[in-house]
Scaffold this motif. Structure first.
Motif, PDB file in Angstrom:
ATOM      1  N   GLU A 150       0.831  -1.215   0.000  1.00 22.26           N
ATOM      2  CA  GLU A 150       0.000   0.000   0.000  1.00 22.26           C
ATOM      3  C   GLU A 150       0.859   1.257   0.000  1.00 22.26           C
ATOM      4  O   GLU A 150       0.631   2.190  -0.758  1.00 22.26           O
ATOM      5  CB  GLU A 150      -0.931  -0.009   1.210  1.00 22.26           C
ATOM      6  N   GLY A 151       1.851   1.285   0.893  1.00 21.64           N
ATOM      7  CA  GLY A 151       2.699   2.471   0.977  1.00 21.64           C
ATOM      8  C   GLY A 151       3.596   2.646  -0.223  1.00 21.64           C
ATOM      9  O   GLY A 151       3.740   3.758  -0.755  1.00 21.64           O
ATOM     10  N   PHE A 152       4.213   1.556  -0.682  1.00 19.46           N
ATOM     11  CA  PHE A 152       5.119   1.641  -1.820  1.00 19.46           C
ATOM     12  C   PHE A 152       4.391   2.039  -3.104  1.00 19.46           C
ATOM     13  O   PHE A 152       4.968   2.710  -3.962  1.00 19.46           O
ATOM     14  CB  PHE A 152       5.835   0.303  -2.027  1.00 19.46           C
ATOM     15  N   THR A 153       3.137   1.634  -3.246  1.00 19.02           N
ATOM     16  CA  THR A 153       2.374   2.025  -4.437  1.00 19.02           C
ATOM     17  C   THR A 153       2.245   3.538  -4.515  1.00 19.02           C
ATOM     18  O   THR A 153       2.426   4.146  -5.588  1.00 19.02           O
ATOM     19  CB  THR A 153       0.988   1.365  -4.420  1.00 19.02           C
ATOM     20  N   ALA A 154       1.969   4.164  -3.388  1.00 14.73           N
ATOM     21  CA  ALA A 154       1.874   5.630  -3.361  1.00 14.73           C
ATOM     22  C   ALA A 154       3.234   6.278  -3.592  1.00 14.73           C
ATOM     23  O   ALA A 154       3.354   7.251  -4.355  1.00 14.73           O
ATOM     24  CB  ALA A 154       1.297   6.079  -2.023  1.00 14.73           C
TER      25      ALA A 154
END
Length: 214
Positions: A139-143
């Motif tokens: 989730e964080g890396f996608t952003a």
């Protein structure tokens, strides 16, 4: 100025951030290792100074500082080069927002005490814990991937606070077998940062005490 003292655990990504910042800014320090697996951080002497019982903590300039981003903020205020955040308020906010994707959104729900709670109190097996871990990294890396530059570092020519936070989290991602193919910009930036002397000196393998378990 007296020598800085870092209360450290070699595998802690929060402590890793502070080691990177110390080396980037050329600040000499010595390490007091705390083994989180053995519970050293719960010792009465350490709790008296840091009631949270977490690492890192940094003794510097007559202060005992806790929380990695607060420590780095202190270092940045006292040692300007290289700057961890821009001077412009809007640009500063943008850098902090990206750094906090890691330091506030990914890391806190994936750190050791949370994983121990999942395994112990909730009785999850290693497969379930790994699934949990990888979900929140994704989730964080996608952003972050969407906001990453096409070339250069997050900080441009020199690492900034996002770059300081990124490499420790990428290390954790690899430890938990997180596929990184979907994040080519992050992989590129991580690879470039790992070649820098400050990152080499701060790496877990360099910080690991000789008697520590793998």
């Amino acid at each position: 100025m007296t020598e800085a003292v870092l209360y450290d655990y070699w595998r802690s990504s929060a402590a890793y951030r502070v080691r990177i910042a110390l080396h980037l800014k050329g600040i000499a320090y010595r390490t007091v290792p705390l083994d989180l697996v053995e519970g050293d951080q719960r010792g009465s002497d350490y709790l008296a100074r840091n009631p949270q019982g977490l690492v890192p903590a940094l003794e510097i300039d007559g202060h005992f500082l806790t929380q990695s981003l607060a420590i780095i903020d202190h270092l940045d205020a006292r040692h300007k080069a290289p700057p961890m955040v821009p001077a412009d308020p809007a640009e500063r906010s943008a850098v902090l927002a990206k750094a906090l994707v890691i330091a506030a959104d990914i890391h806190p729900i994936n750190n050791l005490r949370v994983l121990n709670y999942l395994r112990g109190t909730l009785g999850l097996d290693d497969e379930a814990v790994g699934t949990w871990y990888r979900h929140w990294i994704a989730e964080g890396f996608t952003a972050l991937e969407q906001g990453a530059p096409d070339c250069g570092l997050f900080g441009g020519a020199e690492p900034d606070l996002v770059d300081v936070c990124l490499v420790p989290q990428m290390t954790n991602a690899r430890r938990f077998d997180m596929p990184l193919d979907m994040f080519p910009r992050l992989v590129r930036i991580d690879a470039a940062l790992r070649l820098l002397p400050a990152y080499v000196a701060a790496a877990p393998e360099a910080a690991k005490p000789s008697a520590a378990k793998p």
